[in-house]
Design a protein around this motif. Sequence first.
Motif, PDB file in Angstrom:
ATOM      1  N   ASN A 176       0.838  -1.197   0.000  1.00  0.00           N
ATOM      2  CA  ASN A 176       0.000   0.000   0.000  1.00  0.00           C
ATOM      3  C   ASN A 176       0.877   1.253   0.000  1.00  0.00           C
ATOM      4  OD1 ASN A 176      -1.763   2.115   0.514  1.00  0.00           O
ATOM      5  ND2 ASN A 176      -2.919   1.033   2.082  1.00  0.00           N
ATOM      6  N   PRO A 177       0.847   2.051  -1.094  1.00  0.00           N
ATOM      7  CA  PRO A 177       1.692   3.242  -1.166  1.00  0.00           C
ATOM      8  C   PRO A 177       1.445   4.274  -0.069  1.00  0.00           C
ATOM      9  CG  PRO A 177       0.861   2.690  -3.338  1.00  0.00           C
ATOM     10  CD  PRO A 177       0.129   1.824  -2.358  1.00  0.00           C
ATOM     11  N   SER A 178       0.265   4.223   0.566  1.00  0.00           N
ATOM     12  CA  SER A 178       0.008   5.132   1.683  1.00  0.00           C
ATOM     13  C   SER A 178      -0.285   4.361   2.967  1.00  0.00           C
ATOM     14  CB  SER A 178      -1.166   6.084   1.370  1.00  0.00           C
ATOM     15  OG  SER A 178      -2.401   5.390   1.398  1.00  0.00           O
ATOM     16  N   GLY A 179       0.260   3.147   3.050  1.00  0.00           N
ATOM     17  CA  GLY A 179       0.103   2.363   4.266  1.00  0.00           C
ATOM     18  C   GLY A 179       0.971   2.895   5.388  1.00  0.00           C
ATOM     19  N   PHE A 180       0.708   2.413   6.584  1.00  0.00           N
ATOM     20  CA  PHE A 180       1.456   2.856   7.757  1.00  0.00           C
ATOM     21  C   PHE A 180       2.669   1.948   7.984  1.00  0.00           C
ATOM     22  CE2 PHE A 180      -2.451   4.947   9.968  1.00  0.00           C
ATOM     23  CZ  PHE A 180      -2.335   6.029   9.104  1.00  0.00           C
ATOM     24  N   PRO A 181       3.825   2.547   8.319  1.00  0.00           N
ATOM     25  CA  PRO A 181       5.051   1.766   8.493  1.00  0.00           C
ATOM     26  C   PRO A 181       4.909   0.730   9.608  1.00  0.00           C
ATOM     27  CG  PRO A 181       5.350   4.026   9.299  1.00  0.00           C
ATOM     28  CD  PRO A 181       4.047   3.995   8.571  1.00  0.00           C
ATOM     29  N   GLY A 182       5.455  -0.464   9.328  1.00  0.00           N
ATOM     30  CA  GLY A 182       5.405  -1.531  10.308  1.00  0.00           C
ATOM     31  C   GLY A 182       4.048  -2.179  10.451  1.00  0.00           C
ATOM     32  N   ASP A 183       3.089  -1.768   9.635  1.00  0.00           N
ATOM     33  CA  ASP A 183       1.727  -2.284   9.780  1.00  0.00           C
ATOM     34  C   ASP A 183       1.117  -2.619   8.422  1.00  0.00           C
ATOM     35  OD1 ASP A 183      -0.784  -2.960  10.601  1.00  0.00           O
ATOM     36  OD2 ASP A 183      -1.391  -0.939  11.164  1.00  0.00           O
ATOM     37  N   SER A 184       0.843  -1.602   7.615  1.00  0.00           N
ATOM     38  CA  SER A 184       0.086  -1.839   6.380  1.00  0.00           C
ATOM     39  C   SER A 184       0.796  -1.340   5.123  1.00  0.00           C
ATOM     40  CB  SER A 184      -1.294  -1.192   6.484  1.00  0.00           C
ATOM     41  OG  SER A 184      -1.206   0.187   6.821  1.00  0.00           O
ATOM     42  N   GLN A 185       2.106  -1.099   5.191  1.00  0.00           N
ATOM     43  CA  GLN A 185       2.820  -0.700   3.988  1.00  0.00           C
ATOM     44  C   GLN A 185       3.157  -1.905   3.112  1.00  0.00           C
ATOM     45  OE1 GLN A 185       6.206   1.782   5.055  1.00  0.00           O
ATOM     46  NE2 GLN A 185       4.951   3.626   5.087  1.00  0.00           N
ATOM     47  N   GLU A 186       3.883  -2.854   3.679  1.00  0.00           N
ATOM     48  CA  GLU A 186       4.383  -3.987   2.898  1.00  0.00           C
ATOM     49  C   GLU A 186       3.747  -5.296   3.350  1.00  0.00           C
ATOM     50  OE1 GLU A 186       8.746  -3.991   2.320  1.00  0.00           O
ATOM     51  OE2 GLU A 186       8.738  -2.379   3.798  1.00  0.00           O
ATOM     52  N   TYR A 187       3.398  -6.137   2.368  1.00  0.00           N
ATOM     53  CA  TYR A 187       2.897  -7.486   2.634  1.00  0.00           C
ATOM     54  C   TYR A 187       1.776  -7.466   3.680  1.00  0.00           C
ATOM     55  CZ  TYR A 187       7.152  -8.599   0.096  1.00  0.00           C
ATOM     56  OH  TYR A 187       8.140  -8.655  -0.856  1.00  0.00           O
ATOM     57  N   HIS A 188       0.848  -6.540   3.471  1.00  0.00           N
ATOM     58  CA  HIS A 188      -0.298  -6.413   4.373  1.00  0.00           C
ATOM     59  C   HIS A 188      -1.333  -7.470   4.009  1.00  0.00           C
ATOM     60  CE1 HIS A 188      -3.843  -3.796   5.988  1.00  0.00           C
ATOM     61  NE2 HIS A 188      -3.425  -4.668   6.884  1.00  0.00           N
ATOM     62  N   GLN A 189      -1.570  -8.404   4.898  1.00  0.00           N
ATOM     63  CA  GLN A 189      -2.532  -9.478   4.649  1.00  0.00           C
ATOM     64  C   GLN A 189      -3.934  -8.978   4.956  1.00  0.00           C
ATOM     65  OE1 GLN A 189      -1.729 -13.130   4.341  1.00  0.00           O
ATOM     66  NE2 GLN A 189       0.491 -13.017   4.513  1.00  0.00           N
ATOM     67  N   VAL A 190      -4.794  -9.056   3.937  1.00  0.00           N
ATOM     68  CA  VAL A 190      -6.175  -8.580   4.071  1.00  0.00           C
ATOM     69  C   VAL A 190      -7.113  -9.700   3.645  1.00  0.00           C
ATOM     70  CG1 VAL A 190      -7.865  -6.868   3.330  1.00  0.00           C
ATOM     71  CG2 VAL A 190      -5.479  -6.203   3.626  1.00  0.00           C
ATOM     72  N   ALA A 191      -7.977 -10.133   4.544  1.00  0.00           N
ATOM     73  CA  ALA A 191      -8.934 -11.192   4.226  1.00  0.00           C
ATOM     74  C   ALA A 191      -9.866 -10.739   3.115  1.00  0.00           C
ATOM     75  CB  ALA A 191      -9.730 -11.563   5.477  1.00  0.00           C
ATOM     76  N   TRP A 192     -10.341 -11.700   2.313  1.00  0.00           N
ATOM     77  CA  TRP A 192     -11.231 -11.354   1.197  1.00  0.00           C
ATOM     78  C   TRP A 192     -12.471 -10.618   1.686  1.00  0.00           C
ATOM     79  CZ3 TRP A 192      -8.738 -11.331  -3.031  1.00  0.00           C
ATOM     80  CH2 TRP A 192      -7.801 -12.304  -3.349  1.00  0.00           C
ATOM     81  N   ALA A 193     -13.017 -11.041   2.816  1.00  0.00           N
ATOM     82  CA  ALA A 193     -14.213 -10.375   3.346  1.00  0.00           C
ATOM     83  C   ALA A 193     -13.913  -8.933   3.716  1.00  0.00           C
ATOM     84  CB  ALA A 193     -14.756 -11.145   4.552  1.00  0.00           C
ATOM     85  N   ASP A 194     -12.724  -8.683   4.240  1.00  0.00           N
ATOM     86  CA  ASP A 194     -12.332  -7.311   4.566  1.00  0.00           C
ATOM     87  C   ASP A 194     -12.092  -6.511   3.289  1.00  0.00           C
ATOM     88  OD1 ASP A 194     -12.423  -7.436   7.373  1.00  0.00           O
ATOM     89  OD2 ASP A 194     -10.429  -8.341   7.464  1.00  0.00           O
TER      90      ASP A 194
END
Length: 208
Positions: A176-194
Amino acid sequence: MTAASSTTHHVPYYSQWESADLVPEFVTGTRASADDPLWQKSGAGSREEYGFWAARICGMACLRMALDHFGHPVPPSIPLLRDALDAGAYVRTGETTAKGLIYAPFADWVVRRWGLYAEARPELGAGGIAEEVARGRLVMLSVHHSIRTLEPQPPRRGGHLVLAVGAGPEGAVLHNPSGFPGDSQEYHQVAWADLDRFFAGRGVVLGP
């Protein structure tokens, strides 16, 4: 989504801001984009040019990740953006407004300039994402930006681009280019339902 196996590609990460560690400050407005201490790395001619585009070039960040992954030189973000403007993939509509990413001219430009596979997909489901990732491709997905914190009730779907670098039975793996560091920037696993809460069902498939 009933994919039988999982695939995750090792893809270098690029933020749409040069200072990826400061993204929380940029997105909350506690620091202006033009005050990014690394803005000159973007290739912008001024703080003002960088400040205008930094929050709008999630698509260019996704493209830079794909270019790196597929073995192409990675241009700085603002010169790349200028070329995208010339190609009609973005349109500057006013002093404070712009329209983009426009998928069809973007895909045509990617094919023409780098010889990559690029296809605009106005209708794209979870199964399609998993199939493309399994083929060795990456998928730019239009999601609401609040996917970075998996908000329970986003106000709408779409409007921000992330890069699916992995997929499997349990969900998608996103850069995610605007994800948060250490959380949702790289290799952020997101369930299909989410993902369904945020995903507008469209995107661009990129491949070698």
